[in-house]
Scaffold this motif. Sequence first.
Motif, PDB file in Angstrom:
ATOM      1  N   ARG A   6       0.821  -1.212   0.000  1.00 26.86           N
ATOM      2  CA  ARG A   6       0.000   0.000   0.000  1.00 26.86           C
ATOM      3  C   ARG A   6       0.857   1.265   0.000  1.00 26.86           C
ATOM      4  NH1 ARG A   6      -5.442  -1.779  -0.030  1.00 26.86           N
ATOM      5  NH2 ARG A   6      -4.999  -3.931  -0.528  1.00 26.86           N
ATOM      6  N   THR A  20       2.831  -6.869   7.610  1.00 27.52           N
ATOM      7  CA  THR A  20       1.432  -6.459   7.718  1.00 27.52           C
ATOM      8  C   THR A  20       1.337  -5.503   8.889  1.00 27.52           C
ATOM      9  OG1 THR A  20       0.968  -8.451   8.993  1.00 27.52           O
ATOM     10  CG2 THR A  20       0.387  -8.499   6.670  1.00 27.52           C
ATOM     11  N   SER A  22      -1.317  -2.604  11.134  1.00 28.41           N
ATOM     12  CA  SER A  22      -2.680  -2.177  11.422  1.00 28.41           C
ATOM     13  C   SER A  22      -2.710  -0.713  11.799  1.00 28.41           C
ATOM     14  CB  SER A  22      -3.282  -3.010  12.559  1.00 28.41           C
ATOM     15  OG  SER A  22      -2.635  -2.706  13.775  1.00 28.41           O
ATOM     16  N   ASN A  23      -3.803  -0.080  11.417  1.00 23.32           N
ATOM     17  CA  ASN A  23      -4.063   1.311  11.756  1.00 23.32           C
ATOM     18  C   ASN A  23      -5.552   1.341  12.086  1.00 23.32           C
ATOM     19  OD1 ASN A  23      -4.608   4.040  11.819  1.00 23.32           O
ATOM     20  ND2 ASN A  23      -3.575   4.513   9.898  1.00 23.32           N
ATOM     21  N   TRP A  24      -5.884   1.381  13.358  1.00 31.63           N
ATOM     22  CA  TRP A  24      -7.265   1.196  13.821  1.00 31.63           C
ATOM     23  C   TRP A  24      -7.789  -0.138  13.302  1.00 31.63           C
ATOM     24  CZ3 TRP A  24      -8.680   4.107  17.723  1.00 31.63           C
ATOM     25  CH2 TRP A  24      -8.005   5.308  17.919  1.00 31.63           C
ATOM     26  N   PHE A  25      -8.856  -0.121  12.515  1.00 26.12           N
ATOM     27  CA  PHE A  25      -9.433  -1.389  12.091  1.00 26.12           C
ATOM     28  C   PHE A  25      -8.963  -1.795  10.695  1.00 26.12           C
ATOM     29  CE2 PHE A  25     -12.187   0.087  15.449  1.00 26.12           C
ATOM     30  CZ  PHE A  25     -12.294  -1.066  16.223  1.00 26.12           C
ATOM     31  N   ARG A  26      -7.961  -1.122  10.197  1.00 23.90           N
ATOM     32  CA  ARG A  26      -7.441  -1.465   8.876  1.00 23.90           C
ATOM     33  C   ARG A  26      -6.215  -2.346   9.023  1.00 23.90           C
ATOM     34  NH1 ARG A  26      -6.705   4.194   6.051  1.00 23.90           N
ATOM     35  NH2 ARG A  26      -6.118   4.752   8.169  1.00 23.90           N
ATOM     36  N   LEU A  27      -6.125  -3.320   8.122  1.00 26.15           N
ATOM     37  CA  LEU A  27      -4.981  -4.214   8.111  1.00 26.15           C
ATOM     38  C   LEU A  27      -4.444  -4.207   6.680  1.00 26.15           C
ATOM     39  CD1 LEU A  27      -3.464  -6.341   9.891  1.00 26.15           C
ATOM     40  CD2 LEU A  27      -5.037  -8.030   8.978  1.00 26.15           C
ATOM     41  N   ARG A  28      -3.178  -3.812   6.510  1.00 28.61           N
ATOM     42  CA  ARG A  28      -2.656  -3.654   5.153  1.00 28.61           C
ATOM     43  C   ARG A  28      -1.273  -4.278   5.021  1.00 28.61           C
ATOM     44  NH1 ARG A  28      -7.176  -2.576   4.411  1.00 28.61           N
ATOM     45  NH2 ARG A  28      -8.128  -0.631   3.738  1.00 28.61           N
ATOM     46  N   TRP A  49       0.988   3.319  11.748  1.00 19.36           N
ATOM     47  CA  TRP A  49       0.812   1.898  11.471  1.00 19.36           C
ATOM     48  C   TRP A  49       1.658   1.084  12.437  1.00 19.36           C
ATOM     49  CZ3 TRP A  49      -2.661   0.098   7.907  1.00 19.36           C
ATOM     50  CH2 TRP A  49      -3.222   1.067   7.058  1.00 19.36           C
ATOM     51  N   LEU A  94      -6.229  -9.665  14.928  1.00 20.12           N
ATOM     52  CA  LEU A  94      -5.497  -9.037  13.822  1.00 20.12           C
ATOM     53  C   LEU A  94      -4.367  -9.934  13.336  1.00 20.12           C
ATOM     54  CD1 LEU A  94      -4.903  -5.247  14.536  1.00 20.12           C
ATOM     55  CD2 LEU A  94      -6.259  -6.277  12.728  1.00 20.12           C
ATOM     56  N   SER A  98      -4.041 -11.469   9.687  1.00 20.97           N
ATOM     57  CA  SER A  98      -2.830 -11.205   8.917  1.00 20.97           C
ATOM     58  C   SER A  98      -2.255 -12.509   8.372  1.00 20.97           C
ATOM     59  CB  SER A  98      -1.795 -10.505   9.804  1.00 20.97           C
ATOM     60  OG  SER A  98      -0.490 -10.672   9.288  1.00 20.97           O
TER      61      SER A  98
END
Length: 116
Positions: A6, A20, A22-28, A49, A94, A98
Amino acid sequence: MSKMCRYCFKHIRDRDELVTASNWFRLRPFHYRCFELLQQDTRPKAGTWNPVNGSVGTGVVIVMAVISIWMFTTGTLGAIGDIIGVLALYPIILRLLSYIIFELPLPKFIENKKDN
Ligand SMILES: [Zn+2]
Protein backbone atom coordinates in the motif's frame (compact mmCIF):
# COMPACT_ATOMS: atom_id res chain seq x y z
CA MET A 1 -7.39 -9.81 -1.86
CA SER A 2 -4.40 -8.56 -3.81
CA LYS A 3 -1.00 -8.76 -2.14
CA MET A 4 -0.02 -5.29 -3.16
CA CYS A 5 2.10 -2.99 -1.05
CA ARG A 6 0.00 0.00 0.00
CA TYR A 7 3.02 2.27 -0.13
CA CYS A 8 4.63 1.66 -3.53
CA PHE A 9 1.72 -0.28 -5.12
CA LYS A 10 3.94 -3.11 -6.34
CA HIS A 11 3.39 -6.78 -5.68
CA ILE A 12 4.71 -8.44 -2.55
CA ARG A 13 6.39 -11.64 -3.64
CA ASP A 14 7.13 -13.59 -0.48
CA ARG A 15 6.72 -13.57 3.30
CA ASP A 16 10.33 -12.50 3.68
CA GLU A 17 9.54 -8.99 2.45
CA LEU A 18 6.02 -8.81 3.86
CA VAL A 19 5.09 -6.58 6.76
CA THR A 20 1.43 -6.46 7.72
CA ALA A 21 0.45 -3.44 9.73
CA SER A 22 -2.68 -2.18 11.42
CA ASN A 23 -4.06 1.31 11.76
CA TRP A 24 -7.26 1.20 13.82
CA PHE A 25 -9.43 -1.39 12.09
CA ARG A 26 -7.44 -1.46 8.88
CA LEU A 27 -4.98 -4.21 8.11
CA ARG A 28 -2.66 -3.65 5.15
CA PRO A 29 0.35 -5.35 3.57
CA PHE A 30 3.63 -3.53 2.95
CA HIS A 31 7.13 -4.34 1.78
CA TYR A 32 9.61 -4.48 4.61
CA ARG A 33 11.52 -1.52 3.18
CA CYS A 34 8.39 0.46 2.35
CA PHE A 35 7.19 0.04 5.93
CA GLU A 36 10.38 1.65 7.18
CA LEU A 37 9.79 4.56 4.79
CA LEU A 38 6.17 4.76 5.95
CA GLN A 39 7.24 5.03 9.57
CA GLN A 40 9.53 7.92 8.68
CA ASP A 41 6.72 9.61 6.76
CA THR A 42 5.34 12.32 9.03
CA ARG A 43 2.56 13.48 6.71
CA PRO A 44 -0.87 13.07 8.36
CA LYS A 45 -2.15 10.82 5.55
CA ALA A 46 0.57 8.32 6.31
CA GLY A 47 -1.05 7.67 9.69
CA THR A 48 0.29 5.51 12.45
CA TRP A 49 0.81 1.90 11.47
CA ASN A 50 1.77 -0.80 13.92
CA PRO A 51 3.46 -3.94 12.66
CA VAL A 52 1.31 -7.04 13.11
CA ASN A 53 3.56 -9.83 11.84
CA GLY A 54 7.19 -10.49 12.69
CA SER A 55 8.77 -10.71 16.12
CA VAL A 56 7.29 -7.43 17.43
CA GLY A 57 3.77 -8.52 16.49
CA THR A 58 4.27 -11.98 17.97
CA GLY A 59 5.51 -10.47 21.25
CA VAL A 60 2.43 -8.25 21.44
CA VAL A 61 0.16 -11.24 20.80
CA ILE A 62 1.77 -13.28 23.58
CA VAL A 63 1.46 -10.38 26.08
CA MET A 64 -2.15 -9.72 25.04
CA ALA A 65 -3.06 -13.41 25.27
CA VAL A 66 -1.70 -13.55 28.82
CA ILE A 67 -3.61 -10.37 29.77
CA SER A 68 -6.78 -11.66 28.14
CA ILE A 69 -6.65 -15.07 29.84
CA TRP A 70 -5.77 -13.43 33.15
CA MET A 71 -8.72 -11.01 32.98
CA PHE A 72 -11.22 -13.70 31.98
CA THR A 73 -10.13 -16.32 34.49
CA THR A 74 -9.69 -14.06 37.52
CA GLY A 75 -11.77 -11.34 39.07
CA THR A 76 -9.03 -8.73 38.68
CA LEU A 77 -10.58 -5.25 38.21
CA GLY A 78 -14.09 -6.74 37.90
CA ALA A 79 -16.13 -5.52 34.92
CA ILE A 80 -13.27 -3.28 33.76
CA GLY A 81 -11.04 -6.34 33.73
CA ASP A 82 -13.51 -8.07 31.40
CA ILE A 83 -13.43 -5.10 29.02
CA ILE A 84 -9.63 -5.12 29.07
CA GLY A 85 -9.77 -8.85 28.34
CA VAL A 86 -11.94 -8.23 25.27
CA LEU A 87 -9.73 -5.36 24.06
CA ALA A 88 -6.66 -7.55 24.48
CA LEU A 89 -8.20 -10.04 22.03
CA TYR A 90 -8.13 -7.45 19.26
CA PRO A 91 -4.39 -7.69 18.40
CA ILE A 92 -4.68 -11.48 18.58
CA ILE A 93 -7.51 -11.45 16.02
CA LEU A 94 -5.50 -9.04 13.82
CA ARG A 95 -2.52 -11.36 13.96
CA LEU A 96 -4.69 -14.32 12.91
CA LEU A 97 -6.26 -12.33 10.06
CA SER A 98 -2.83 -11.20 8.92
CA TYR A 99 -1.70 -14.81 8.81
CA ILE A 100 -4.76 -16.14 6.99
CA ILE A 101 -5.22 -13.28 4.50
CA PHE A 102 -1.66 -12.19 3.72
CA GLU A 103 0.93 -14.69 4.90
CA LEU A 104 -0.55 -18.10 4.03
CA PRO A 105 -1.04 -17.40 0.28
CA LEU A 106 2.55 -16.18 -0.12
CA PRO A 107 5.60 -18.41 -0.56
CA LYS A 108 7.95 -18.29 2.39
CA PHE A 109 10.98 -17.15 0.48
CA ILE A 110 11.82 -16.64 -3.19
CA GLU A 111 15.44 -16.46 -4.24
CA ASN A 112 16.52 -13.98 -6.92
CA LYS A 113 13.41 -11.88 -6.81
CA LYS A 114 12.87 -10.16 -10.11
CA ASP A 115 11.83 -6.54 -10.06
CA ASN A 116 8.39 -6.08 -11.46
ZN1 LIG B 1 6.33 -1.47 -1.38
